[in-house]
Write a protein that holds these residues in place. Sequence first.
Motif, PDB file in Angstrom:
ATOM      1  N   ARG A   1      52.724  92.443  57.500  1.00 55.59           N
ATOM      2  CA  ARG A   1      53.437  91.733  58.585  1.00 55.59           C
ATOM      3  C   ARG A   1      52.532  91.547  59.894  1.00 55.59           C
ATOM      4  NH1 ARG A   1      58.032  94.971  57.157  1.00 55.59           N
ATOM      5  NH2 ARG A   1      57.553  96.312  59.016  1.00 55.59           N
ATOM      6  N   ILE A   2      52.019  92.575  60.286  1.00 57.04           N
ATOM      7  CA  ILE A   2      51.119  92.626  61.447  1.00 57.04           C
ATOM      8  C   ILE A   2      49.773  91.718  61.019  1.00 57.04           C
ATOM      9  CG2 ILE A   2      49.497  93.986  62.820  1.00 57.04           C
ATOM     10  CD1 ILE A   2      51.514  96.283  62.246  1.00 57.04           C
ATOM     11  N   LEU A   3      49.231  91.669  59.761  1.00 54.68           N
ATOM     12  CA  LEU A   3      48.259  90.874  59.494  1.00 54.68           C
ATOM     13  C   LEU A   3      48.620  89.361  59.411  1.00 54.68           C
ATOM     14  CD1 LEU A   3      45.277  90.899  58.029  1.00 54.68           C
ATOM     15  CD2 LEU A   3      46.543  90.772  55.875  1.00 54.68           C
ATOM     16  N   TRP A   4      49.788  89.022  59.223  1.00 51.09           N
ATOM     17  CA  TRP A   4      50.222  87.743  59.341  1.00 51.09           C
ATOM     18  C   TRP A   4      50.211  87.348  60.850  1.00 51.09           C
ATOM     19  CZ3 TRP A   4      49.496  83.751  56.177  1.00 51.09           C
ATOM     20  CH2 TRP A   4      49.560  83.979  54.934  1.00 51.09           C
ATOM     21  N   ILE A   5      50.951  88.148  61.418  1.00 55.50           N
ATOM     22  CA  ILE A   5      50.979  87.883  63.182  1.00 55.50           C
ATOM     23  C   ILE A   5      49.656  87.669  63.706  1.00 55.50           C
ATOM     24  CG2 ILE A   5      51.497  89.101  65.171  1.00 55.50           C
ATOM     25  CD1 ILE A   5      53.927  90.520  63.879  1.00 55.50           C
ATOM     26  N   LEU A   6      48.738  88.548  63.492  1.00 54.67           N
ATOM     27  CA  LEU A   6      47.247  88.332  63.972  1.00 54.67           C
ATOM     28  C   LEU A   6      46.730  87.058  63.452  1.00 54.67           C
ATOM     29  CD1 LEU A   6      46.116  91.890  63.678  1.00 54.67           C
ATOM     30  CD2 LEU A   6      46.552  90.869  65.554  1.00 54.67           C
ATOM     31  N   TYR A   7      46.912  86.891  62.123  1.00 51.96           N
ATOM     32  CA  TYR A   7      46.379  85.582  61.457  1.00 51.96           C
ATOM     33  C   TYR A   7      46.566  84.250  61.868  1.00 51.96           C
ATOM     34  CZ  TYR A   7      44.328  82.529  57.612  1.00 51.96           C
ATOM     35  OH  TYR A   7      44.102  81.602  56.897  1.00 51.96           O
ATOM     36  N   ARG A   8      48.111  84.156  62.150  1.00 52.24           N
ATOM     37  CA  ARG A   8      48.784  83.187  62.711  1.00 52.24           C
ATOM     38  C   ARG A   8      48.259  82.672  64.210  1.00 52.24           C
ATOM     39  NH1 ARG A   8      53.715  84.999  60.189  1.00 52.24           N
ATOM     40  NH2 ARG A   8      53.866  83.934  58.287  1.00 52.24           N
TER      41      ARG A   8
ATOM     42  N   ALA B   1      38.896  83.448  52.628  1.00 48.33           N
ATOM     43  CA  ALA B   1      38.629  81.971  52.018  1.00 48.33           C
ATOM     44  C   ALA B   1      39.063  80.845  52.551  1.00 48.33           C
ATOM     45  CB  ALA B   1      39.248  82.354  50.607  1.00 48.33           C
ATOM     46  N   ARG B   2      40.369  80.915  53.165  1.00 51.08           N
ATOM     47  CA  ARG B   2      40.905  79.911  53.889  1.00 51.08           C
ATOM     48  C   ARG B   2      40.128  79.540  54.831  1.00 51.08           C
ATOM     49  NH1 ARG B   2      47.068  81.600  54.051  1.00 51.08           N
ATOM     50  NH2 ARG B   2      47.184  82.144  51.817  1.00 51.08           N
ATOM     51  N   VAL B   3      39.632  80.301  55.638  1.00 48.93           N
ATOM     52  CA  VAL B   3      38.883  80.075  57.016  1.00 48.93           C
ATOM     53  C   VAL B   3      37.744  79.442  56.616  1.00 48.93           C
ATOM     54  CG1 VAL B   3      37.748  81.311  59.176  1.00 48.93           C
ATOM     55  CG2 VAL B   3      40.067  81.806  58.353  1.00 48.93           C
ATOM     56  N   HIS B   4      36.873  80.178  55.643  1.00 49.36           N
ATOM     57  CA  HIS B   4      35.591  79.416  55.452  1.00 49.36           C
ATOM     58  C   HIS B   4      35.841  78.237  54.985  1.00 49.36           C
ATOM     59  CE1 HIS B   4      33.135  83.097  55.998  1.00 49.36           C
ATOM     60  NE2 HIS B   4      33.872  83.585  55.072  1.00 49.36           N
ATOM     61  N   GLU B   5      36.869  77.992  53.954  1.00 53.09           N
ATOM     62  CA  GLU B   5      36.952  76.398  53.748  1.00 53.09           C
ATOM     63  C   GLU B   5      37.335  75.533  55.016  1.00 53.09           C
ATOM     64  OE1 GLU B   5      40.646  74.320  51.051  1.00 53.09           O
ATOM     65  OE2 GLU B   5      39.907  76.217  50.465  1.00 53.09           O
ATOM     66  N   HIS B   6      38.111  76.006  55.688  1.00 57.20           N
ATOM     67  CA  HIS B   6      38.571  75.147  56.825  1.00 57.20           C
ATOM     68  C   HIS B   6      37.014  74.710  57.754  1.00 57.20           C
ATOM     69  CE1 HIS B   6      40.749  73.693  60.345  1.00 57.20           C
ATOM     70  NE2 HIS B   6      40.005  74.459  61.189  1.00 57.20           N
TER      71      HIS B   6
END
Length: 192
Positions: free
Chosen positions: A113-120, A158-163
């Motif tokens: 949950r925390i990981l997703w909060i930070l990632y968003r 991987a998503r960040v690198h792709e973006h």
Amino acid sequence: MLDASPDQISSNSLLNDTIIKGASDATLLRIAEHFPGLLGHRGYHGRFPVHIACAYGASSDFIYKCVSLYPLTAAAQDNDGRTPFHFLCKSLAKSCDTSMSWDKNSIERRMTRILWILYRKAPSAIIIEDNHGVDVVEYALEADMSMTFIRLLQDMVARVHEHNAKKKANRKLIQARSPLLQQKDSFCMACD
């Protein structure tokens, strides 16, 4: 966990000290509500309360409050180059591991949950390496997190690198087109 004793930290940030001493979620949220400016205050070693909250197992609600009021803190690096992601993957797992009241699954659900909060709030911060060249995946591996959690981290990275690769390709395309557009404009002007 952290590189300072609670005495050193308390002289720099009362909120950070409160988190370290294990204040309840209700207490932390009340402090954040009444003194929101504290969430944007750097304490000892350049750490914001969100760094400390990720290291000491504060609730996802409190961490959400921190990064909602001060979004840049989700990607902020401390003096060692570590982001809240680093503290989450390194310290929270270890601190909860020593507590008998936590089981591995509930720790991982909370961390996810925390990981997703930070990632968003700061997706590109997940690829930052600290001053020693260590990334969040390496911290999670060292903390012996499950493969499910590791794969989630790897997918996010991987998503960040792709973006980033798509943005770079678009910039190159625009740069390549720019001289052609200038030539076309000058040709059209000559025709008039």
